[in-house]
Design an enzyme around this catalytic site. Structure first.
Site, mmCIF file in Angstrom:
data_model
loop_
_atom_site.group_PDB
_atom_site.id
_atom_site.type_symbol
_atom_site.label_atom_id
_atom_site.label_comp_id
_atom_site.label_asym_id
_atom_site.label_seq_id
_atom_site.Cartn_x
_atom_site.Cartn_y
_atom_site.Cartn_z
ATOM 1 N N GLY A 116 0.832 -1.216 0.000
ATOM 2 C CA GLY A 116 0.000 0.000 0.000
ATOM 3 C C GLY A 116 0.854 1.248 0.000
ATOM 4 N NE ARG B 262 -4.416 -2.281 2.093
ATOM 5 C CZ ARG B 262 -3.211 -2.041 2.587
ATOM 6 N NH1 ARG B 262 -2.169 -2.723 2.150
ATOM 7 N NH2 ARG B 262 -3.048 -1.126 3.510
ATOM 8 C CD GLN C 40 -0.089 3.198 3.174
ATOM 9 O OE1 GLN C 40 -1.173 3.042 2.587
ATOM 10 N NE2 GLN C 40 0.650 2.184 3.578
ATOM 11 C CB SER D 148 -0.644 9.392 10.569
ATOM 12 O OG SER D 148 -0.242 10.290 9.551
ATOM 13 C CG ASP E 130 1.216 -1.154 10.494
ATOM 14 O OD1 ASP E 130 0.050 -1.155 10.042
ATOM 15 O OD2 ASP E 130 2.143 -0.520 9.966
ATOM 16 C CE LYS F 89 -3.749 -0.221 8.363
ATOM 17 N NZ LYS F 89 -3.057 0.923 7.765
ATOM 18 N NE ARG G 170 -2.665 -6.494 9.185
ATOM 19 C CZ ARG G 170 -1.705 -5.648 8.836
ATOM 20 N NH1 ARG G 170 -1.611 -4.472 9.437
ATOM 21 N NH2 ARG G 170 -0.843 -5.979 7.906
HETATM 22 C C1 S3P Z 1 2.343 3.349 6.449
HETATM 23 C C2 S3P Z 1 1.207 3.882 7.003
HETATM 24 C C3 S3P Z 1 0.156 3.077 7.631
HETATM 25 C C4 S3P Z 1 0.661 1.677 7.991
HETATM 26 C C5 S3P Z 1 1.428 1.055 6.874
HETATM 27 C C6 S3P Z 1 2.632 1.902 6.497
HETATM 28 C C7 S3P Z 1 3.318 4.246 5.812
HETATM 29 O O1 S3P Z 1 -0.915 2.933 6.719
HETATM 30 O O2 S3P Z 1 -0.417 0.869 8.367
HETATM 31 O O3 S3P Z 1 1.879 -0.238 7.237
HETATM 32 O O4 S3P Z 1 4.469 3.828 5.554
HETATM 33 O O5 S3P Z 1 2.959 5.404 5.556
HETATM 34 P P1 S3P Z 1 -2.067 4.061 6.555
HETATM 35 O O6 S3P Z 1 -1.474 5.263 5.966
HETATM 36 O O7 S3P Z 1 -3.068 3.422 5.637
HETATM 37 O O8 S3P Z 1 -2.599 4.275 7.938
#
Ligand code: S3P
Length: 434
Positions: free
Chosen positions: A93, A121, A168, A192, A315, A342, A346
């Site tokens: 992702g 997703r 992300q 985040s 995670d 995810k 999960r």
């Molecule tokens: C991540 C952000 C998280 C995380 C993923 C890695 C990243 O996802 O769950 O394993 O590297 O920016 P989300 O942005 O969907 O919360």
């Protein structure tokens, strides 16, 4: 591949988790569009990171891959080339969403796809803000899912209130904003992980950050390439933190762990549950806080986990559910509906697999309730091709009575290819039945 886990007499030793996945992706992407050449040491050599490497190489970025480092030859902001074929983000992702932000500003056409899990997703969360910035981007199922088709366009800054806390999505918008006219402001509902912001600043990009609001003031003229030693992944360390806390005879020293506060919720939550965790040698590496952690056998108690805490440990929730099963009393996890989108759902997969091991765990729409009984029994479990579930089940197997069999155990290659050998080194109990 199947893996059988037996309860070892003790878990003792020292371990260095692999390089952080989120930071490895970002070090590749940002150095790819920087001026100059960068060395990325202690990167994570996993399937997800290799997806990002392949996508960047397909756009003309030269990346030298060694066991202990990557050398990324930056093309500058305007140096990426139109790929000859569809880009494949595999299971990742982070690769797909972050690259979408970058591709939205490139003067060429790209299509990006992924495996069955990634194609299920949600991608509307990146399509919507990028379209507001002027991007031409489409996705399957009425712009909800990958494959995505992206035709680069001239972008402009926006003010965007994110409906979900997602690093992300935030990072995709930040990457696009490097090319946009005018200021881009992003407001997160809950903070985040902030690795993109830290790295962009270290590369010379002007960002204003105040609370949950981030403004990017370009268009950036250039990014300075950044040599970086990637800290160990706290999401990988989490398995050993829980294993050490719940096994009756354990002492594990986990060295060189990234403890960025936007990621270290696992340490806070386990400590609140009663885990004996010592934090040593705190220092900074590449603008990121790093420390050594020592965990010892502990008696855990149930707690409530919700709200602002969730993005700080999103995670780690499958392995927290294992800790909660071994604790005394009730643990309630709420506000974690994101777990449903995810690599697997999960909430459903963790609940179903831990129930097989005798855990008293029930699903909520946005989380789970676990009535800790302090015991688990070995069972035949499935990772559902989800790396985090495979590793969480392995930790459960370390304290279960009888053997635990994990099907589709190779899922660990997504984020922690050495997981089974590290487990073997710490316990001497691992058998490969493939
Ligand atoms: C991540 C952000 C998280 C995380 C993923 C890695 C990243 O996802 O769950 O394993 O590297 O920016 P989300 O942005 O969907 O919360």
């Amino acid at each position: 591949m199947e893996q059988t886990i037996k309860q070892p007499d003790n878990i003792k030793g020292q371990i260095s988790p692999p390089g952080d996945k989120s930071i490895s992706h970002r070090a590749l992407m940002l150095n790819a569009i920087a001026d100059g050449t960068a060395e990325v040491k202690n990167y994570l050599p996993s399937a997800d990171v290799s997806s990002t490497i392949k996508c960047l190489e397909a756009m003309g970025v030269k990346i030298e891959v060694y066991d202990d480092k990557l050398i990324v030859h930056g093309t500058g902001l305007d140096g990426l080339k139109e790929p000859n074929d569809i880009l494949d983000a595999g299971n990742s992702g982070t690769s797909m969403r972050l690259l979408s932000g970058l591709l939205a500003a490139q003067p060429f056409l790209t299509t990006i796809t992924g495996d069955d899990s990634l194609r299920s997703r949600p991608m509307d969360r990146v399509i919507k803000p990028l379209r507001l910035m002027g991007a031409s981007i489409w996705g399957k199922s009425s712009n909800g899912l990958a494959p995505l088709m992206i035709k680069g366009a001239d972008l402009h800054g926006i003010k965007y209130e994110m409906p979900v806390a997602s690093a992300q999505v935030k990072s995709a918008i930040l990457l696009a904003s490097l090319y946009a006219q005018g200021t881009t402001t992003i407001i997160e509902p809950i903070k985040s992980r902030d690795h993109t912001e830290r790295m962009l600043r270290a590369m010379g990009v002007a960002l204003n950050i105040s609370g949950n609001e981030i403004s990017c003031l370009p268009p950036a003229k250039s990014l300075k390439s950044l040599n970086i030693t990637v800290p160990g992944d706290v999401s990988a360390a989490a398995y050993w933190l829980v294993a050490g806390a719940i096994h009756p005879s354990a002492r594990i020293e986990i060295t060189n762990v990234g403890v960025n506060p936007t990621r270290s919720g696992i340490i806070d939550v386990l400590t609140e549950m009663g885990a004996k965790i010592e934090i040593k040698n705190e220092h900074k590496e590449g603008g990121e806080p790093v420390a050594d952690l020592i965990v010892k056998s502990s008696q855990l108690k149930g707690i409530n986990i919700e709200g602002d805490m969730i993005p700080r440990l999103i995670d780690e929730i499958p392995v927290i559910a294992v800790a909660a099963s071994m604790a005394k009393g009730k643990t309630t996890i709420r506000d974690a509906g994101e777990l449903r989108v995810k690599e697997s759902d999960r909430i459903t997969t963790t609940t179903a697999e831990l129930q097989k091991m005798g855990a008293r765990i029930e699903e909520l729409l946005d989380g789970m309730v676990i009535n800790g009984t302090g015991k688990l029994r070995g069972a035949e479990c499935d990772s559902h091709a989800d790396h985090r579930l495979a590793m969480a089940l392995a930790v459960a197997g370390l304290v279960a009575e009888g053997d635990t069999m994990i099907y589709n155990a190779e899922a660990v290659n997504i984020s922690y290819p050495d997981f089974w050998s590290d487990l073997d080194n710490l316990t001497g109990q691992n058998e490969d039945n493939s």
